[in-house]
Design an enzyme around this catalytic site. Structure first.
Site, short mmCIF file in Angstrom:
data_model
loop_
_atom_site.label_atom_id
_atom_site.label_comp_id
_atom_site.label_asym_id
_atom_site.label_seq_id
_atom_site.Cartn_x
_atom_site.Cartn_y
_atom_site.Cartn_z
N TYR A 25 0.84 -1.20 0.00
CA TYR A 25 0.00 0.00 0.00
C TYR A 25 0.87 1.24 0.00
CZ TYR A 25 -4.32 -2.54 1.07
OH TYR A 25 -5.40 -3.36 1.01
N TYR B 253 -0.76 -9.71 0.57
CA TYR B 253 0.26 -9.08 1.42
C TYR B 253 0.26 -9.69 2.82
CZ TYR B 253 -3.64 -6.04 3.01
OH TYR B 253 -4.83 -5.55 3.48
N ARG C 155 -2.95 -11.83 3.56
CA ARG C 155 -4.28 -11.49 3.05
C ARG C 155 -4.40 -11.92 1.59
NH1 ARG C 155 -7.79 -8.06 4.35
NH2 ARG C 155 -9.03 -9.87 3.74
N HIS D 294 -7.21 -8.34 -2.68
CA HIS D 294 -8.55 -7.76 -2.54
C HIS D 294 -8.51 -6.28 -2.87
CE1 HIS D 294 -6.52 -7.22 1.35
NE2 HIS D 294 -7.14 -6.05 1.38
N HIS E 32 -10.55 -2.85 -1.56
CA HIS E 32 -11.51 -2.30 -0.59
C HIS E 32 -12.54 -1.45 -1.32
CE1 HIS E 32 -9.08 -3.31 3.04
NE2 HIS E 32 -8.07 -3.23 2.18
FE LIG Z 1 -6.29 -4.40 2.42
#
Ligand SMILES: [Fe+2]
Lengths: 254, 186
Positions: free
Chosen positions: A123, A162, A172, A175, A177
């Site tokens: 991110y 990640y 995770r 995905h 969000h």
């Molecule tokens: Fe996320």
């Protein structure tokens, strides 16, 4: 020492089985995760212990909701691959679908916001410091307004999985969000869209917090070959249904 | 008729996507009737939550619930948020908690029902929570009258000084802190 995936997976299985048994015994189905879902350790101190108080007031302010318009978005906001001077790394995708209410009515002219990791699973957020590369050509934030049929569309890059620190070796699944508004504040939704066939689904306590198998599947987009563009992008479709009541007096086409 | 899409946590990384400049400034700039609603969001250990994000929705001072676009007005040239133009009352606010778990909202008191609806998102919270900040006690309000006094008190914002109200949100109660009343809608 961090807990093992085995511990978390055993709790996931236990809670899923308990839910399946409760439903088989005539208990209610649930579309949403329980807020006290222990395998997701951060939930332990962040959920209410008392039951929610149900409001049945037809005059409740929450039966109306915020509105957005053309001044709140720009045309480039829905293309996450064109927000910098160069092309981002990764697999270019399009994600499109409709936003509907419980009665199947399209949610028109409402705000859809997305954010995601880059192709390497990083991110563009100071708090994400895991050793995967940032991409100077990808921020990972987009928004758009739904059209008259409730349709939204984004062009972006497929995010990578990640790591996180819920337990040892926690990852995770990939995905995006999503944040959505309906015609009433009661229909507000923040969720995550997953990609079909991800091997990480079964290990992930956030996705598995939705213990109803059919409900969990509704968070997974569909790969639609006809939405792929030759020599350009892979196409995914994901329809979203907002929960919650709305005032009946809200006029059409607001 | 479709079945609802499940909720998932907002996670830790919404910070560069959801907050916007002026998100906590619902009141038009310089409006003498503006009030401040502020407080902390706290967990079951009584610790402040630095990664929560609150949304607010309320009636306008004249009681209208129509809202207005323009909460996150953007510059069509640069794409950056330039904020509300300070004339329309959009009724919508969005404020992330700071490193101390604190938030602050500047708004105008709602007309009609005297409450501001609050929607809480946080890392660790799998499904958002609704509550209400009442700026004044409201005899006859169906929700307030249905609650025991200690539960009802969690919905009443406390006047601190002229135009400043304190409203803390306890996601989970413990021996010292009463859990905030959270709402479902039928
Ligand atoms: Fe996320």
């Amino acid at each position: 020492m961090a807990e093992t995936q085995e511990t978390i997976s055993a709790e996931i299985a236990e809670l899923r089985d308990a839910y399946a048994k409760a439903v088989a015994d005539g208990g209610p189905r649930s579309d949403h995760p329980a807020r006290d879902y222990r395998p997701y350790r951060s939930s332990v101190l962040r959920h209410p212990k008392r039951p929610l108080v149900t409001v049945r007031d037809p005059e409740a302010v929450e039966l109306s909701g915020p509105v957005f318009g053309v001044t709140d978005v720009t045309d480039l906001d829905s293309d996450l691959t064109r927000q910098h001077s160069g092309e981002p790394q990764g697999e270019r995708i399009t994600v499109t679908g409709r936003v509907l209410d419980r009665a199947g009515r399209p949610v028109r002219g409402q705000l859809v916001e997305i954010w995601q990791a880059n192709a390497a699973g990083r991110y563009a957020h100071q708090r994400d410091q895991h050793p995967a590369p940032l991409d100077p050509n990808f921020t990972g934030v987009g928004r758009c307004l739904t059209d008259d049929e409730g349709r939204y569309a984004f062009t972006t890059i497929k995010p990578g999985p990640y790591p996180w620190r819920n337990h040892d070796n926690a990852w995770r699944p990939a995905h995006i969000h999503f944040s959505l508004f309906g015609t009433a504040f009661t229909q507000r939704l923040i969720t995550q869209m997953y990609f079909p066939g991800d091997p990480l689904f079964r290990y992930d306590p956030i996705m598995q917090s939705v213990t109803d198998d059919a409900a969990r599947q509704r968070m997974v987009a569909e790969y639609v070959h006809d939405l792929s563009v030759p020599e350009w992008s892979m196409g995914y479709r994901w329809d979203i249904v907002l929960d919650g009541p709305a005032a009946t007096w809200i006029e059409e086409g607001r | 008729m479709g079945l609802p899409t499940p909720s998932q946590t907002v996670g830790p990384f919404y910070g560069y996507a959801l907050p916007f400049t002026g998100g906590g400034q619902i009141a038009p700039t310089g409006d003498p009737a503006a009030v401040t609603l502020h407080g902390y969001v706290l967990d079951g250990a009584g610790e402040p939550i630095p990664d929560a994000i609150l949304e607010f929705w309320q009636a306008a001072p004249d009681g209208s619930r129509a809202g207005a676009p323009g909460s996150l007005r953007r510059d069509p040239v640069t794409g950056t948020v330039i904020g509300r133009h300070g004339l329309d009352f959009t009724g919508f606010g969005r404020v992330p908690t700071d490193a101390d778990g604190h938030y602050a909202l500047r708004t105008l008191p709602p007309g009609g029902a005297p409450y501001i609806s609050v929607c809480v998102f946080a890392r660790g919270l799998l499904h958002h929570l609704y509550t209400r900040a009442y700026l004044a006690d409201a005899p006859g309000d169906p929700l307030l009258t249905s609650l025991e006094p200690e539960r009802r008190a969690t919905l009443l914002a406390t006047p601190e000084r002229d135009g400043v109200y304190r409203f803390d949100i306890y996601l989970q109660g413990n021996e010292t802190n009463e859990e905030t009343v959270f709402l479902a809608f039928a």
